[in-house]
Design an enzyme around this catalytic site. Structure first.
Site, short mmCIF file in Angstrom:
data_model
loop_
_atom_site.label_atom_id
_atom_site.label_comp_id
_atom_site.label_asym_id
_atom_site.label_seq_id
_atom_site.Cartn_x
_atom_site.Cartn_y
_atom_site.Cartn_z
N TYR A 110 1.17 -1.05 -0.07
CA TYR A 110 -0.02 0.21 -0.29
C TYR A 110 0.87 1.76 -0.30
CZ TYR A 110 1.19 0.28 5.13
OH TYR A 110 1.66 -0.34 6.46
N SER B 276 7.98 1.21 15.32
CA SER B 276 7.58 0.73 13.91
C SER B 276 6.49 1.13 13.35
CB SER B 276 7.59 -0.48 14.54
OG SER B 276 6.19 -0.50 14.90
N GLY B 277 5.81 2.68 13.36
CA GLY B 277 5.06 2.56 12.49
C GLY B 277 3.41 2.09 13.00
N HIS C 145 -3.33 -3.36 8.39
CA HIS C 145 -1.98 -4.16 8.22
C HIS C 145 -1.28 -3.71 9.63
CE1 HIS C 145 -2.81 -3.58 4.31
NE2 HIS C 145 -1.76 -4.83 4.34
N CYS D 101 -2.64 -1.11 12.01
CA CYS D 101 -2.72 0.70 12.72
C CYS D 101 -4.58 0.16 13.30
CB CYS D 101 -2.02 1.50 11.77
SG CYS D 101 -1.00 2.03 11.64
N HIS E 203 -5.68 5.95 12.97
CA HIS E 203 -5.61 6.63 11.94
C HIS E 203 -6.99 7.21 11.18
CE1 HIS E 203 -5.20 4.04 8.81
NE2 HIS E 203 -3.82 3.59 9.25
#
Length: 485
Positions: A376, A389-390, A410, A412, A394
């Site tokens: 993505y 790490s992200g 993925h 989040c 959101h």
């Protein structure tokens, strides 16, 4: 019992001490020149004055020396020759009772630097200080204050026979020692000494940089101390000293402790979350403190933080729902989607790290190769970061149909743009996000953000120095004055 007169003593009335059966003669002086002594060396342990027989417990006169004073074994400590200062007239006497020149009533220049002329002997700051009462009676108060007005922490032993420092002395510093004691009839005497410590050796200094930066944070924000030099785990004495010297206080008070993350990093957190609207002050007492043979502490900048409302977001993976509470009251329930199979959202307690109004997210940042079905590359709004790490909370307008019913992300936590904007504007760094039921791997404690709260209090304390005692919540700062039994 009458107190022997001494040039460095003042008398004061005090409540009588209960009479006790003592083998010592009633004429033993209390604050005569030989009745109090200062020693430098190994720190005493236990409730009684280590290295001396317990006052009042000697069963035969054989335990008393020819001057009717308690014997002691000081193989680990040495007597320090101090300059005595008269509390009344300003005359100064040595520990042998010889009168000298009167010291100035003004404190030395506020540099904390010792002047060897103000003390009979310069002490080594690496040693612990003990003030011991050798005559029959009991110490009631001991204060050790440097020229900047800082008190050296210490405590009086259970038997009242000695006071010993519980914090390190500072090198190159001038101290004034005042001691008060009472005999069995409640008659009090007081004496004062000057003490100077040798200057620190040249070389590098150990300092601490505290984080985060000053500001308002959520109740889950740990305090971080980054040391300028490593303190290895195989030097427990140095770690103990560092941990004692890094001071954290809060209003309201809480029970908390430092935890060694690695040789150069410590985290501090309370047993439970910080109170809402608390003020947290962090400072270092390492300056001029002897740490190891060649290393002394240096000055460090203090830090003040405050907390806001208690914001907690609980993400129930199995229910596809987030519940947000403010100060214990539910303020919003949000339909969400979390990580799908193979990308499950980490479980456990996380702390908000920061917020980004707009961020570009790409699959290759988490190891998803370009050209695969899972890759993505998306512009994302209202992104609240939870891990380095992200992992974010959101806006995910592309998954509206799945929010509240299935997991398609993925890793989040996705929600509508309206809900994401509200969440973004509601939380701040340090707020809590707890992921429960149906999650993937647990959140780690330290390597991917602030997972500190996933350790139990027992596990957390295992990362602290065993010999450092932390006060319990709402405990008062111990007074220097110890009441008579």
């Amino acid at each position: 019992m009458a107190l022997a007169a001494a040039s460095a003593m003042t008398m004061a009335a005090a409540a009588p001490m209960p009479a006790s059966s003592r083998p010592a003669p009633s004429t033993v002086p209390l604050l005569a020149d030989s009745a109090l002594e200062a020693l430098m060396g190994k720190e005493p342990t236990g409730g009684r004055c280590a290295g001396s027989c317990p006052v009042g417990s000697c069963s035969t006169t054989g335990f008393w020396d020819e001057n009717r004073l308690h014997r002691s074994d000081d193989s680990d400590r040495r007597q320090l020759l101090l300059q005595r200062a008269d509390l009344g007239s300003g005359a100064r006497t040595s520990s042998t009772g010889t009168t000298g020149a009167a010291p100035s009533a003004e404190a030395p220049e506020a540099t904390g630097t010792a002047d060897a002329a103000d003390a009979a002997e310069v002490a080594d700051a690496a040693d612990a200080l003990t003030i011991r009462l050798r005559a029959d009676g009991r110490l009631t108060d001991v204060s050790v204050i440097d020229t900047l007005g800082r008190h050296l922490a210490g405590r009086i032993s259970e038997d009242g026979a000695c006071w010993h420092s519980t914090a390190p002395l500072r090198a190159g510093t001038h101290y004034r020692i005042r001691a008060t004691a009472e005999d069995q009839d409640g008659t009090a005497g007081q004496a004062s000494w000057a003490l100077a410590t040798a200057r620190p050796r040249p070389g590098s200094r150990l300092t601490a940089t505290f984080g985060p930066t000053a500001g308002v944070y959520g109740v889950g924000q740990p305090v971080v101390a980054e040391l300028s030099r490593p303190v290895p785990a195989d030097d427990p004495q140095a770690r103990r000293l560092v941990e004692r010297s890094l001071q954290v206080t809060s209003q309201p008070s809480v029970q908390g402790a430092w935890h060694w993350v690695d040789d150069s990093t410590l985290h501090y957190r309370p047993r439970t979350y910080w109170p809402a609207h608390a003020t947290i002050q962090v400072r270092s007492g390492l300056d001029r403190v002897h740490v190891t043979d060649s290393l002394y502490g240096g000055a460090s900048e203090p830090l003040t933080l405050t907390t806001g409302d208690r914001i907690e977001a609980v993400t129930d993976v199995a229910a596809h729902e987030m519940t947000v509470k403010r100060n214990g009251r539910t303020v919003r329930t949000i339909a969400v989607t979390t990580g799908k199979q193979g990308f499950r959202t980490r479980g456990g307690i996380k702390v908000v790290l920061g917020k980004e109004r707009a961020v570009r997210m790409r699959g290759d940042s988490i190891g998803i190769a370009r050209g695969t079905s899972d890759f993505y590359d998306l512009p994302v709004s209202y992104a609240t970061r939870l891990t380095w790490s992200g992992e974010y909370v959101h806006a995910a307008p592309w998954s509206l149909e799945s929010q509240g019913s299935e997991d398609v992300s993925h890793g989040c936590t996705g929600m509508s743009t309206d809900d994401a904007a509200w969440f973004f504007n509601t939380v701040r760094p340090g707020d809590i996000v707890d992921v429960v039921r149906g999650y993937g791997t647990p959140m780690t404690a330290f390597d991917n953000g602030y997972g500190d709260w996933n350790l139990t209090w027992k596990q957390w304390r295992k990362g602290s120095s065993p010999a450092v005692a932390y006060p319990s919540a709402n405990s008062a700062v111990p007074a220097r004055l110890r009441p008579m039994a």
